[in-house]
Design a protein around this motif. Structure first.
Motif, short mmCIF file in Angstrom:
data_model
loop_
_atom_site.label_atom_id
_atom_site.label_comp_id
_atom_site.label_asym_id
_atom_site.label_seq_id
_atom_site.Cartn_x
_atom_site.Cartn_y
_atom_site.Cartn_z
N UNK A 198 56.26 -11.43 -6.00
CA UNK A 198 55.11 -10.54 -6.20
C UNK A 198 53.82 -11.30 -5.85
N UNK A 199 53.03 -10.73 -4.96
CA UNK A 199 51.69 -11.23 -4.69
C UNK A 199 50.72 -10.37 -5.48
N UNK A 200 49.92 -11.01 -6.33
CA UNK A 200 49.00 -10.28 -7.21
C UNK A 200 47.57 -10.56 -6.79
N UNK A 201 46.79 -9.50 -6.67
CA UNK A 201 45.34 -9.61 -6.53
C UNK A 201 44.72 -9.07 -7.81
N UNK A 202 43.96 -9.91 -8.50
CA UNK A 202 43.29 -9.47 -9.72
C UNK A 202 41.82 -9.19 -9.41
N UNK A 203 41.37 -8.00 -9.76
CA UNK A 203 39.99 -7.59 -9.49
C UNK A 203 39.34 -7.08 -10.77
N UNK A 204 38.01 -7.12 -10.81
CA UNK A 204 37.26 -6.51 -11.89
C UNK A 204 36.89 -5.09 -11.51
N UNK A 205 35.63 -4.73 -11.62
CA UNK A 205 35.20 -3.39 -11.23
C UNK A 205 35.20 -3.28 -9.71
N UNK A 209 35.84 -8.09 -22.54
CA UNK A 209 36.43 -9.24 -21.86
C UNK A 209 35.65 -9.58 -20.59
N UNK A 210 35.24 -10.83 -20.48
CA UNK A 210 34.55 -11.27 -19.26
C UNK A 210 35.56 -11.28 -18.12
N UNK A 211 35.19 -10.65 -17.00
CA UNK A 211 36.10 -10.57 -15.85
C UNK A 211 35.39 -11.14 -14.61
N UNK A 212 35.52 -12.44 -14.45
CA UNK A 212 34.91 -13.14 -13.32
C UNK A 212 35.96 -14.03 -12.66
N UNK A 213 35.72 -14.32 -11.40
CA UNK A 213 36.65 -15.14 -10.62
C UNK A 213 36.51 -16.61 -11.04
#
Length: 314
Positions: free
Chosen positions: A129-136, A256-260
């Protein structure tokens, strides 16, 4: 591809076709599908239909979430297990999944914990599985973006809870699509988790005020520290068309803070994502074009009906 007619999938399918890929668009209603690719019947709650839909596919995109249901955690887990098993049985070599940003060390919301669980369950049967995690993700038709746009459009003054000071790293939907296309055939992306975001790290309040400024509006903000997520979601459902359950799940995640934290994706798919203001302008422009097209279509239909009526009178 699951979710081929959705916010991201509706843009990803034509992008993949343009790159020369054959796309099978999974939908519960293939007869009514009008998007890119070949429609195929399938439902994530029906493992048999998934196996038939995935037969002969080399890779699969998983773009399914069920935030609008109170039991979304259980439903998403069951769907991910079924999809992973079906992909393995069909000989799929890679699954690509769009998940959510968030530090695992934090007390993640149910929404973000569910995204993590789906990542794990998709690969449980052995398919990498290749996962890309994104915020808004900013773009016309996206729930988080629509919530932002409608709050600014409908409220000259806004009562704001503490979560408006949480930091996030928004990204334009076209840039998400570019990353999703880019990792498909990259051997170094197999089985890895990547974090994606635009160049701007902003508080939610900054995002709201920037949208207001771009549209020439003044947004008056009144902080109310004790406004709970439950009250916030009811308030949201009153001033936007985001349903109560979806709004509650989204707001729960806004603490939750969602930053790279890791920009390794930049080495695999190298390009410069657009900034937040540009993403907002693109989203507003797409909405304006869609509304104009709808009005022109309605005008044409009325003219046609008028001609028919005059013909009948004659």
């Amino acid at each position: 591809m699951t979710g081929a007619s959705g916010f991201v999938g509706g843009r990803l399918a034509p992008a993949l076709v343009e790159e020369g890929h054959r796309v099978r668009a999974m939908t519960r209603r293939p007869d009514s599908y009008r998007g890119a690719g070949e429609p195929v019947a399938g439902d994530v709650s029906d493992e048999g239909s998934l196996r038939r839909a995935l037969e002969g596919c080399e890779a699969a995109y998983y773009l399914v979430h069920s935030l609008g249901d109170a039991s979304f955690v259980t439903e998403d887990a069951a769907a991910a297990r079924a999809f992973g098993r079906a992909a393995a049985a069909a000989g799929v070599r890679r699954i690509v999944y769009l998940g959510g940003l968030g530090d695992d060390a934090d007390d993640l919301s149910d929404h973000l914990r569910s995204r993590r669980e789906v990542e794990r369950l998709l690969g449980e049967a052995g398919v990498p599985v290749t996962v890309l995690r994104a915020g808004i993700v900013v773009g016309h038709g996206g729930v988080s973006w629509e919530m932002t746009r409608q709050l600014v459009a409908h409220l000259p003054a806004m009562v704001t809870p503490r979560w408006v000071h949480t930091r996030t790293q928004p990204i334009a939907v076209d840039d998400v699509v570019r990353y999703l296309v880019g990792v498909l055939e990259a051997p170094e992306a197999e089985g890895r988790v990547f974090e994606v975001g635009g160049p701007d790290v902003l508080e939610y309040l900054e995002m709201l005020t920037r949208v207001a400024e771009i549209q020439g509006r003044h947004l008056f903000v009144l902080p109310v520290p004790l406004l709970s997520p439950r009250l916030s979601s009811h308030w949201l459902s009153l001033v936007t068309d985001v349903d109560l359950q979806t709004g509650r799940n989204l707001i729960d995640s806004m603490s939750n803070e969602v930053v790279v934290r890791d920009d390794a994706i930049r080495q695999v798919v190298p390009f410069e994502p657009v900034d937040y203001d540009t993403a907002v302008l693109q989203a507003l422009g797409e909405r304006a074009r869609e509304r104009r097209a709808a009005k022109q279509g309605e005008g044409g239909r009325r003219r046609h009906l008028g001609l028919l009526a005059r013909g009948a009178r004659a």
